[in-house]
Enzyme design. Structure first.
Site, mmCIF file in Angstrom:
data_model
loop_
_atom_site.group_PDB
_atom_site.id
_atom_site.type_symbol
_atom_site.label_atom_id
_atom_site.label_comp_id
_atom_site.label_asym_id
_atom_site.label_seq_id
_atom_site.Cartn_x
_atom_site.Cartn_y
_atom_site.Cartn_z
ATOM 1 N N ASP A 484 0.795 -1.189 -0.046
ATOM 2 C CA ASP A 484 -0.131 -0.116 -0.089
ATOM 3 C C ASP A 484 0.914 1.186 0.044
ATOM 4 O OD1 ASP A 484 -2.631 -0.956 0.121
ATOM 5 O OD2 ASP A 484 -2.702 -1.255 2.333
HETATM 6 C C1 GLC Z 1 -0.696 2.171 5.841
HETATM 7 C C2 GLC Z 1 0.203 1.209 6.427
HETATM 8 C C3 GLC Z 1 -0.155 -0.137 5.697
HETATM 9 C C4 GLC Z 1 -1.567 -0.539 5.446
HETATM 10 C C5 GLC Z 1 -2.412 0.704 5.121
HETATM 11 C C6 GLC Z 1 -3.926 0.610 5.177
HETATM 12 O O1 GLC Z 1 -0.535 2.748 4.593
HETATM 13 O O2 GLC Z 1 1.458 1.567 6.133
HETATM 14 O O3 GLC Z 1 0.708 -0.871 6.165
HETATM 15 O O4 GLC Z 1 -1.818 -1.322 4.807
HETATM 16 O O5 GLC Z 1 -2.153 1.691 5.799
HETATM 17 O O6 GLC Z 1 -4.650 1.454 4.647
HETATM 18 C C1 GLC Z 2 -1.211 -3.925 5.425
HETATM 19 C C2 GLC Z 2 -2.713 -4.056 4.774
HETATM 20 C C3 GLC Z 2 -2.241 -5.008 3.350
HETATM 21 C C4 GLC Z 2 -0.970 -4.554 2.659
HETATM 22 C C5 GLC Z 2 0.068 -4.391 3.620
HETATM 23 C C6 GLC Z 2 1.409 -3.917 2.916
HETATM 24 O O1 GLC Z 2 -0.795 -5.195 6.108
HETATM 25 O O2 GLC Z 2 -3.562 -4.703 5.535
HETATM 26 O O3 GLC Z 2 -3.455 -4.963 2.595
HETATM 27 O O4 GLC Z 2 -0.738 -5.363 1.643
HETATM 28 O O5 GLC Z 2 -0.051 -3.698 4.993
HETATM 29 O O6 GLC Z 2 1.053 -2.330 2.683
#
Ligand code: GLC
Ligand code: GLC
Length: 826
Positions: A484
């Site tokens: 993300d």
């Molecule tokens: C933030 C976090 C990431 C997560 C995302 C969810 O970007 O760093 O880990 O998946 O929020 O929206």
């Molecule tokens: C968090 C989110 C997942 C994402 C990950 C890496 O665990 O839940 O959707 O893939 O962060 O950003």
């Protein structure tokens, strides 16, 4: 340093000090009523939705940590204490917390008085049962006051924490006998209330927080408890709570058992009140209370709960040379997968319950971890998720569990999302052999008039990738892929803009994201998941479509080798300027973990030795004693072209943290490549049971995975590299649970459901003599013995089923019976 021990026979983690390095929690409930409970009885309860139907209040990020919960206070001649030590924190003579499967038992002793509190949510029951056994272990008579405590939340947890101008004037309660009812807004527009009961007469109560605690006191010194007497206060506006007060005298050796229930009730609108039109109709509450009003009934409820977990955990069981592996596979990893299925990413000690909905990718991946335990619910979940997909194969990134509708605020265009649906549907078919899921009519965008078969959903998922390629014929990265925080179209320079949803004007005309930025991770995820789609088409006799899909996979492999092989590992991406990300040529972030495992598992460039070269690079650059970091070197400044990843200090989260979820992909890949020793090394670096001895460093629960562990670069931003290296965060709700279950059970131990039967292809440490396993699969039982006389990592030399030799490594699926399987490696 340890703070407890595993009691495997009871499937419990036993915490022996209340001062754990972080609150160590457990979950109660699996159906509608859920509670979070820490080792000092902190936490809260909710019904179905942690935001919209919060039953008790909890203050996140509090000082001190973990204040608020269900508390029993004892005042014996001025000595005030809690069985769970906190919040009063009087030093106990002994303390123990047993977190088990869906229950928690906290026992404290002080001055010869023992208090044992058992907390659980019975099966098919919308309430938390709390049984408190008080025993006088001294040789003198004891007289003391007992107070219970719960603080009501005004239902919507978000509103409860910010709308004080209204909320301080809405609180309402009712007290009847030993039951305290919370009925804020019940008179008006709500048809539900909560209650807190005791199965014996009380000597008083409090329902008003200021009367019980005192405006300038805290949970640790409530003034009613200090005074040794309740006020019989009645909340009217301000903050409603529930506290029972009882005077108790116990002869030497005498014991007393009390049963408290924290329950939730919904009423049909025309039956909400008694004849007077304002008193709560209590019929349902009294019926619930009657179900557990004696210790015998409580014991029966606990036995039922244990039986339910016996069943869930009875499908796969292993006995290996390493008891830490056994306790992860047989107990805790499976348990965490179920909790993650139930809670998704909503409520933990790191997820506030008012944040995000269910993730399309997250929930699909969760399926991989629990499909063997409850395949029917997995199927239902898959259909719910697929129903939010768009007709072109794109997906809403999140959906709300109560409405099951896609979440328009977040929208779509996350490049990896569609592929996870192919993986979850395949996992379901492989487990159950139920191909009929492909014929289910599943809506697009929740619109039944646009429904198509699930097979069609898989097709649009597959082609969503093929139809959205960039200049190197690699998949467009869009807003983000699995990571993300790699946001290649965002270019955000204004605080508050969401890296995932902000559309930079420069890409508006192109549809919101760059048509240049490409994701190698999605390319390899495609080559990894795609063959499942091909196998499904072949099974259905759709050979032409299967060939076309295979051609697309082959073309992708070629594109990866042409443009995304960096010589020793695979690139991570091309950014919106067409520059390489995750390359030796980069100043920082030269190698990333995410594309590597899927590339290895789909044999991309295998003939050129890419698999072993990549594994060697990973071992050299990403591995640490606490797991594999996500990228290396960490980003030390903000790269506007990369987005959120470079906002984290080095070593945390997606910026070179040990993101345990994707460690599993490398564990799987190492096992796949025949490197059983390496796979096991990586597994044991992060598997919770293996971190138990370093709990003081790891901090979070040694029985469940967390999302992230501080990487080797943690502290580098402040010139103290190594600070917080190994420190766990975000425990419980993470895709790590499912993927590590897959890694250990399917790739290392090699018991892998396949379309045609159960495959057994272990990739284990060479020093192991073998292991045994029992597996229920499609109606039959298998007793599997794996022998490793020549001490190899991988390679099935022979396989016999019920004494008969079978060629290959797939056990044909029997419809019933118990079958003896002997696998010899060599
Ligand atoms: C933030 C976090 C990431 C997560 C995302 C969810 O970007 O760093 O880990 O998946 O929020 O929206
Ligand atoms: C968090 C989110 C997942 C994402 C990950 C890496 O665990 O839940 O959707 O893939 O962060 O950003």
């Amino acid at each position: 340093m340890k703070f407890g021990y595993f009691d495997d026979a009871k499937r419990e983690y036993v915490i022996t000090s209340p001062r754990t390095p972080y609150p160590w929690i457990n979950y109660l409930g699996t159906q509608g009523f859920f509670s979070l409970i820490s080792n000092t009885a902190g936490g809260y309860s909710f019904y179905k939705d942690a935001r919209l139907r919060r039953i008790t209040r909890y203050r996140y990020n509090n000082v001190p940590i973990d204040m608020g919960g269900r508390y029993f206070y004892i005042n014996e001649n001025g000595t005030v204490w809690n069985p769970g030590w906190s919040p009063v924190k009087t030093e106990l003579d002994s303390y123990e917390c047993r977190h088990g499967m869906g229950y928690t038992i906290i026992t404290g002793k002080k001055n010869g008085l023992k208090a044992e509190a058992t907390f659980f949510v019975p099966q098919d029951y919308d309430g938390e049962v709390q049984q408190l056994v008080l025993t006088n272990e001294s040789d003198a008579q004891k007289t003391f006051s007992l107070f219970s405590f719960a603080e009501w939340c005004l239902w919507d947890a978000q509103d409860d924490s910010n709308n004080f101008q209204r909320n301080f004037s809405t609180g309402r309660v009712e007290v009847s006998g030993s039951v305290i009812y919370h009925k804020t807004e019940y008179r008006d527009r709500r048809n539900h209330y909560a209650f807190y009961s005791l199965n014996e007469a009380i000597d008083g109560y409090d329902t008003d927080r200021d009367s019980f605690i005192g405006l300038y006191n805290g949970f640790g010194d409530p003034q009613a408890v200090l005074a040794g007497e309740a006020n019989n206060s009645f909340a009217d506006g301000w903050a409603p709570i529930a506290s029972h007060y009882k005077k108790i005298t116990l002869a030497p050796g005498e014991s007393k058992t009390l049963v408290f229930i924290l329950g939730y009730v919904e009423m049909p609108v025309d039956q909400k009140f008694e004849a007077d039109g304002k008193t709560i109709n209590k019929v349902k509450a009294l019926d619930m209370i009657g179900k557990y009003d004696t210790p015998a009934k409580v014991a029966a409820g606990m036995a039922e709960l244990r039986a339910a977990w016996d069943k869930l955990l009875g499908i796969l069981n292993v006995t290996t040379p390493d008891d830490k592996v056994d306790r992860m596979v047989n107990i805790w990893n499976q348990y965490q997968c179920m909790v993650t299925f139930n809670l998704s990413r909503s409520a933990s000690y790191f997820e506030s319950g008012i944040g995000r909905g269910m993730g399309f990718r997250d929930s699909n991946q969760d399926i991989l971890g629990f499909v063997h335990q409850i395949p029917d619910r997995a199927k239902e979940r898959i259909i719910d998720i697929a129903s939010t997909q768009f007709p072109d194969g794109g997906c809403y990134h999140q959906y709300q569990p109560l409405t099951k509708k896609g979440n328009a605020d977040i929208g779509g265009d996350f490049s990896d999302d569609p592929l996870w649906l192919i993986l979850s549907v395949s996992a379901y078919i492989k487990e159950t052999g139920d191909w009929s899921i492909l014929d289910e009519m599943v809506p697009y965008d929740n619109d039944m008039s646009k429904a198509q078969t699930m097979l069609e959903h898989l097709k649009v998922s597959f082609y969503h990738i093929v139809n959205n390629l960039g200049p190197h014929k690699l998949p467009l990265a869009m807003r983000a892929d699995w990571n993300d925080c790699i946001n290649l179209s965002c270019y955000s320079d204004t605080p508050g803009e969401s890296f995932q949803t902000y559309t930079n004007p420069k890409f508006k005309a192109e549809g919101g994201y760059s048509k240049v930025a490409e994701s190698v991770m999605v390319a390899t995820l495609f080559t990894y998941t795609g063959p499942n789609y091909v196998a499904i088409l072949k099974h259905l006799g759709k050979d032409d479509e299967a060939k076309a899909a295979q051609d697309a996979i082959d073309a992708m492999k070629k594109a990866i080798m042409d443009s995304a092989w960096d010589g020793d590992w695979f690139l991570r991406a091309y950014d919106a300027n067409g520059e390489k990300m995750g390359s030796k040529e980069c100043e920082e972030g030269q190698i990333f973990i995410e594309p590597q495992g899927f590339a290895i598992m789909s044999d991309v460039g295998k003939e050129q030795g890419t698999d072993l070269k990549t594994l060697a690079a990973i071992d050299e650059r990403l591995n640490t004693k606490f797991g594999l970091v996500l990228n290396n070197p960490a980003y030390s400044k903000y790269y506007i072209q990369y987005g959120e990843i470079s906002t984290y200090p080095g070593g945390y989260k997606e910026n070179a943290g040990i993101f345990t979820h994707n460690n599993a992909w490398i564990i799987c890949a190492a096992a796949y490549a025949g490197q059983g020793d390496l796979a096991f090394k990586y597994y044991s670096e992060i598997a919770p049971a293996f971190t138990e001895d370093t709990s003081d460093i790891h901090k979070t629960e040694p029985y469940v995975y967390g999302q992230m562990i501080g990487g080797k670069d943690a502290g580098s931003d402040i010139g103290r590299p190594g600070k917080n290296f190994g420190q766990g965060k975000n425990s419980w709700l993470t895709g790590t649970a499912a993927w590590n279950m897959v890694a250990i059970s399917q790739y290392i131990l090699g018991i892998m459901p396949d379309f045609d039967g159960l495959k057994v292809d272990p990739s284990i440490p060479a020093e192991w003599d073998g292991f045994t396993a029992t597996r229920k699969f499609r109606g039959a039982d298998y007793n599997i013995t794996v022998k490793n006389p020549n001490h190899v990592c991988k390679g099935v030399k022979s396989l016999t089923v019920d004494g008969k030799a079978v060629t290959g490594n797939v056990i044909p699926a029997f419809a019933s019976g118990t079958h003896e399987v002997i696998v010899t490696l060599g």
